[in-house]
Every structure is written in structure tokens, then in C-alpha cells.
Design a protein around this motif. Structure first.
Motif, PDB file in Angstrom:
ATOM      1  N   PRO A 167      -5.177  -4.900   2.802  1.00 51.74           N
ATOM      2  CA  PRO A 167      -4.715  -5.429   1.524  1.00 51.74           C
ATOM      3  C   PRO A 167      -4.557  -4.247   0.713  1.00 51.74           C
ATOM      4  O   PRO A 167      -5.774  -3.332   0.602  1.00 51.74           O
ATOM      5  N   ALA A 168      -3.753  -4.096  -0.250  1.00 49.18           N
ATOM      6  CA  ALA A 168      -3.760  -3.193  -1.357  1.00 49.18           C
ATOM      7  C   ALA A 168      -4.966  -3.778  -2.369  1.00 49.18           C
ATOM      8  O   ALA A 168      -5.439  -4.901  -2.397  1.00 49.18           O
ATOM      9  N   GLU A 169      -5.322  -2.603  -3.122  1.00 42.56           N
ATOM     10  CA  GLU A 169      -6.607  -3.271  -3.835  1.00 42.56           C
ATOM     11  C   GLU A 169      -6.302  -4.396  -4.788  1.00 42.56           C
ATOM     12  O   GLU A 169      -7.120  -4.992  -5.403  1.00 42.56           O
ATOM     13  N   ASP A 170      -4.872  -4.114  -5.152  1.00 40.39           N
ATOM     14  CA  ASP A 170      -4.419  -5.347  -6.193  1.00 40.39           C
ATOM     15  C   ASP A 170      -3.893  -6.462  -5.627  1.00 40.39           C
ATOM     16  O   ASP A 170      -2.915  -7.219  -6.306  1.00 40.39           O
ATOM     17  N   ALA A 171      -4.041  -6.569  -4.583  1.00 40.31           N
ATOM     18  CA  ALA A 171      -3.402  -7.777  -3.731  1.00 40.31           C
ATOM     19  C   ALA A 171      -4.024  -9.151  -3.850  1.00 40.31           C
ATOM     20  O   ALA A 171      -5.340  -8.820  -3.839  1.00 40.31           O
ATOM     21  N   VAL A 172      -3.319 -10.145  -3.858  1.00 39.27           N
ATOM     22  CA  VAL A 172      -3.745 -11.279  -3.957  1.00 39.27           C
ATOM     23  C   VAL A 172      -4.065 -11.919  -2.599  1.00 39.27           C
ATOM     24  O   VAL A 172      -3.303 -11.997  -1.782  1.00 39.27           O
ATOM     25  N   LEU A 173      -5.298 -12.129  -2.262  1.00 35.81           N
ATOM     26  CA  LEU A 173      -5.449 -12.856  -0.725  1.00 35.81           C
ATOM     27  C   LEU A 173      -5.097 -14.172  -0.670  1.00 35.81           C
ATOM     28  O   LEU A 173      -5.357 -15.166  -1.508  1.00 35.81           O
ATOM     29  N   LEU A 174      -4.294 -14.746   0.366  1.00 33.21           N
ATOM     30  CA  LEU A 174      -3.763 -16.104   0.600  1.00 33.21           C
ATOM     31  C   LEU A 174      -4.059 -16.376   1.977  1.00 33.21           C
ATOM     32  O   LEU A 174      -3.496 -15.847   2.932  1.00 33.21           O
ATOM     33  N   THR A 181       0.833  -1.064  -0.087  1.00 36.52           N
ATOM     34  CA  THR A 181       0.158   0.098  -0.015  1.00 36.52           C
ATOM     35  C   THR A 181       0.914   1.293   0.228  1.00 36.52           C
ATOM     36  O   THR A 181       0.476   2.408  -0.570  1.00 36.52           O
ATOM     37  N   VAL A 182       1.936   1.190   0.814  1.00 36.90           N
ATOM     38  CA  VAL A 182       2.755   2.365   0.932  1.00 36.90           C
ATOM     39  C   VAL A 182       4.240   2.541   0.489  1.00 36.90           C
ATOM     40  O   VAL A 182       4.795   3.247  -0.227  1.00 36.90           O
ATOM     41  N   ILE A 183       5.049   1.520   0.843  1.00 35.66           N
ATOM     42  CA  ILE A 183       6.307   1.350   0.641  1.00 35.66           C
ATOM     43  C   ILE A 183       6.506   1.249  -0.988  1.00 35.66           C
ATOM     44  O   ILE A 183       7.319   1.709  -1.691  1.00 35.66           O
ATOM     45  N   CYS A 184       5.718   0.083  -1.486  1.00 31.81           N
ATOM     46  CA  CYS A 184       6.272  -0.422  -2.765  1.00 31.81           C
ATOM     47  C   CYS A 184       4.499  -0.437  -3.869  1.00 31.81           C
ATOM     48  O   CYS A 184       4.168  -1.636  -4.085  1.00 31.81           O
ATOM     49  N   PRO A 185       3.820   0.772  -3.615  1.00 30.19           N
ATOM     50  CA  PRO A 185       2.518   0.482  -4.336  1.00 30.19           C
ATOM     51  C   PRO A 185       2.944   0.065  -5.683  1.00 30.19           C
ATOM     52  O   PRO A 185       1.555  -0.370  -6.379  1.00 30.19           O
ATOM     53  N   ALA A 186       4.032   0.361  -6.472  1.00 28.89           N
ATOM     54  CA  ALA A 186       4.136  -0.556  -7.885  1.00 28.89           C
ATOM     55  C   ALA A 186       4.892  -1.746  -7.766  1.00 28.89           C
ATOM     56  O   ALA A 186       5.319  -2.222  -8.930  1.00 28.89           O
ATOM     57  N   ALA A 187       4.735  -2.581  -6.747  1.00 23.06           N
ATOM     58  CA  ALA A 187       5.346  -3.925  -6.625  1.00 23.06           C
ATOM     59  C   ALA A 187       4.775  -4.904  -7.622  1.00 23.06           C
ATOM     60  O   ALA A 187       3.570  -4.530  -8.107  1.00 23.06           O
ATOM     61  N   ASN A 188       5.601  -5.748  -8.373  1.00 27.51           N
ATOM     62  CA  ASN A 188       5.073  -6.464  -9.239  1.00 27.51           C
ATOM     63  C   ASN A 188       4.060  -7.482  -8.905  1.00 27.51           C
ATOM     64  O   ASN A 188       3.220  -7.770  -9.633  1.00 27.51           O
ATOM     65  N   VAL A 189       4.366  -8.071  -7.533  1.00 30.70           N
ATOM     66  CA  VAL A 189       3.210  -8.874  -7.111  1.00 30.70           C
ATOM     67  C   VAL A 189       3.026  -8.512  -5.642  1.00 30.70           C
ATOM     68  O   VAL A 189       3.733  -8.156  -4.802  1.00 30.70           O
ATOM     69  N   LYS A 190       1.686  -8.483  -5.454  1.00 26.52           N
ATOM     70  CA  LYS A 190       1.248  -8.173  -4.028  1.00 26.52           C
ATOM     71  C   LYS A 190       0.552  -9.311  -3.430  1.00 26.52           C
ATOM     72  O   LYS A 190      -0.648  -9.772  -4.134  1.00 26.52           O
ATOM     73  N   ILE A 191       0.869  -9.850  -2.227  1.00 26.24           N
ATOM     74  CA  ILE A 191       0.269 -10.825  -1.691  1.00 26.24           C
ATOM     75  C   ILE A 191      -0.353 -10.439  -0.201  1.00 26.24           C
ATOM     76  O   ILE A 191       0.567  -9.975   0.424  1.00 26.24           O
ATOM     77  N   PHE A 192      -1.473 -10.742   0.043  1.00 27.88           N
ATOM     78  CA  PHE A 192      -1.965 -10.275   1.351  1.00 27.88           C
ATOM     79  C   PHE A 192      -2.041 -11.809   2.198  1.00 27.88           C
ATOM     80  O   PHE A 192      -3.231 -12.601   1.880  1.00 27.88           O
ATOM     81  N   VAL A 193      -1.276 -12.005   2.849  1.00 27.94           N
ATOM     82  CA  VAL A 193      -1.316 -13.495   3.795  1.00 27.94           C
ATOM     83  C   VAL A 193      -2.171 -13.101   5.137  1.00 27.94           C
ATOM     84  O   VAL A 193      -2.066 -12.540   5.902  1.00 27.94           O
ATOM     85  N   THR A 194      -3.199 -13.961   5.168  1.00 32.90           N
ATOM     86  CA  THR A 194      -4.102 -13.953   6.442  1.00 32.90           C
ATOM     87  C   THR A 194      -4.383 -15.244   7.206  1.00 32.90           C
ATOM     88  O   THR A 194      -4.059 -16.427   6.334  1.00 32.90           O
ATOM     89  N   ALA A 195      -5.004 -15.239   8.192  1.00 30.98           N
ATOM     90  CA  ALA A 195      -5.450 -16.548   8.959  1.00 30.98           C
ATOM     91  C   ALA A 195      -6.376 -16.141  10.033  1.00 30.98           C
ATOM     92  O   ALA A 195      -6.092 -14.733  10.553  1.00 30.98           O
ATOM     93  N   SER A 196      -7.111 -16.961  10.548  1.00 38.33           N
ATOM     94  CA  SER A 196      -7.728 -16.377  11.806  1.00 38.33           C
ATOM     95  C   SER A 196      -7.092 -16.210  12.731  1.00 38.33           C
ATOM     96  O   SER A 196      -5.937 -16.716  13.159  1.00 38.33           O
TER      97      SER A 196
END
Ligand code: DC
Length: 215
Positions: A184-191, A124-139
Motif C-alpha cells: 500500500p502507498a503510505e497515503d492509501a486507504v485500506l479497504l 506507489t509508482v505509476i501515479c504517486p500523485a493520484a487524487n485518491v489511493k485505495i488498497f483493496v485486500t482480503a484474506s
């Protein structure tokens, strides 16, 4: 002081992977494995906040600590304790502390050999132009159990209830802060790693990156 110049001169063609998520979601393990798989450098940005947080425990001003952060601070042996994790989350709400750590992170992200950065605000802030963004989550419960086992394994005297309370307190502070909140960034893939082993989660992350890297 951590020198962003360490990476100056790096060709701007580096491939950047941003991996964000809450505490103990598995992003550290996934990031390390992904970096090893592709031969990229890895920066655990939580360690920067932990090192600043640790310095504040001996009375140092958080902004002074962030500005003067050294490689020695990052090698301190108490950075993985619950006390330092909470201190890290507290200093992380301070805009000036975050600003002092930006250049180093962005320079690392641009390194020519490729980079994986994990944290809370990479996509979201450091690398908004990153080639791939993954948002890792779990309960929260799954994350607390993992953190409990990790801390117990290291011989730390912690209870499950206390670890769950710590995880929830840190989640709330990290998500509700005004400055670079965890989301998560808007273009992040949720994992979501709640119901999968770490090996499966790593394979899923690699599959996500493979769709872009080398494509
Ligand atoms: O990932 P970690 O648990 O080591 O992070 C410790 C704390 O540092 C976390 O509670 C919030 C803060 N942090 C942050 O605000 N931004 C980052 N990019 C990484 C960590």
C-alpha cells in the motif's frame, strides 16, 4: 504498439483514482463500478502484464512483447487463465518490462475525463500523485474461493487447493520482487473486503472517493 499519444492533448485536470491490491481482492470489480459511477475511464493494468505474459508462452521475449504490445494482444481470449496469470506475475518482476508499460499507464491516468487504474503499483509508482489511493485486500482464503468460483463459472477445470496455492505463489512473487513490489502507498486507504459483499465494498470505495471528489 500501444500509443500513449492516444491520450495526448488531454487536459491535465483529470481526476485519478489508484486502486491496488493482491489477486482476486475485488479491485477489478470495484474499479469498474467506480469508473461507471463517476463516468471515468478504467484501465485494468493487470491486463497489460497478462498480455505480455501470454506472448511469452509462445516463446516471445518478454521485453520485445512489452514494447510491441498492441490492442489485439489485450483482446486475446486466454488472458484470464491461471497459466497466463502466473506468466504475468513472472514477467512483472522484469524492470525493463515494467518500464516499457509506464508511459501508456501514466497517459491514461491523465485523461481529462477522469481515470481509475487498478493494479499493484499504481499508487506507489505509476501515479504517486493520484487524487485518491485505495488498497483493496482480503484474506488469501477468501480471495482463492472467489477466484475458484469465477474460474469454475467459466467452465475451467480447477481445484480449490490449486487456486489457493496459485494465489499464494503470486502474492509472494508480487510482494517480494525488487521492482515496484505490491504494497500500500503510505497515503492509501485500506479497504478489506474479506467480510463484505461486493456491493458493500463498492459503496465503501465510493464513500472514500466522495470525500475528495467534488469536495
Ligand atoms: O491484476 P491481475 O491479477 O490481472 O495481474 C496479473 C499479474 O500482473 C500480477 O500477478 C502482477 C502483475 N501486475 C503488476 O505487476 N503490476 C500491475 N500494476 C498490475 C499487475
Amino acid at each position: 504498439m500501444l500509443r500513449a499519444q492516444t491520450f495526448e492533448g488531454a487536459v491535465m485536470t483529470g481526476f485519478t483514482v489508484a486502486i491496488d491490491g493482491p489477486a482476486a481482492a475485488g479491485k477489478g470489480t470495484i474499479s469498474k463500478a467506480v469508473a461507471r459511477h463517476y463516468g471515468f475511464g478504467h484501465l485494468d493494468t493487470g491486463l497489460l502484464y497478462r498480455a505480455v505474459g501470454a506472448r511469452t508462452l509462445d516463446g516471445t521475449d518478454p521485453f520485445d512483447a512489452a514494447q510491441a504490445l498492441s490492442a489485439d494482444d489485450l483482446a486475446a481470449d486466454n488472458l484470464r487463465t491461471p497459466e497466463v496469470a502466473q506468466a504475468a506475475s513472472r514477467v512483472a518482476v522484469i524492470a525493463e518490462v515494467r518500464a516499457a508499460l509506464i508511459d501508456f499507464q501514466r497517459a491514461f491516468a491523465r485523461r481529462s475525463g477522469g481515470a481509475v487504474l487498478d493494479g499493484r503499483d499504481i499508487g506507489t509508482v505509476i501515479c504517486p500523485a493520484a487524487n485518491v489511493k485505495i488498497f483493496v485486500t482480503a484474506s488469501a482464503e477468501v480471495r482463492a474461493e472467489r477466484r475458484f468460483l469465477e474460474l469454475s463459472d467459466k467452465g475451467m477445470d480447477v481445484s480449490r487447493d490449486q487456486v489457493l496455492a496459485d494465489v499464494k505463489e503470486r502474492d509472494a512473487r508480487d510482494m517480494e520482487r525488487a521492482e515496484a513490489p505490491l504494497k500500500p502507498a503510505e497515503d492509501a486507504v485500506l479497504l478489506d473486503t474479506s467480510d463484505v459483499s461486493i456491493d458493500v465494498a463498492v459503496a465503501q470505495a465510493i464513500a472514500i472517493i466522495d470525500q475528495i471528489y467534488g469536495a
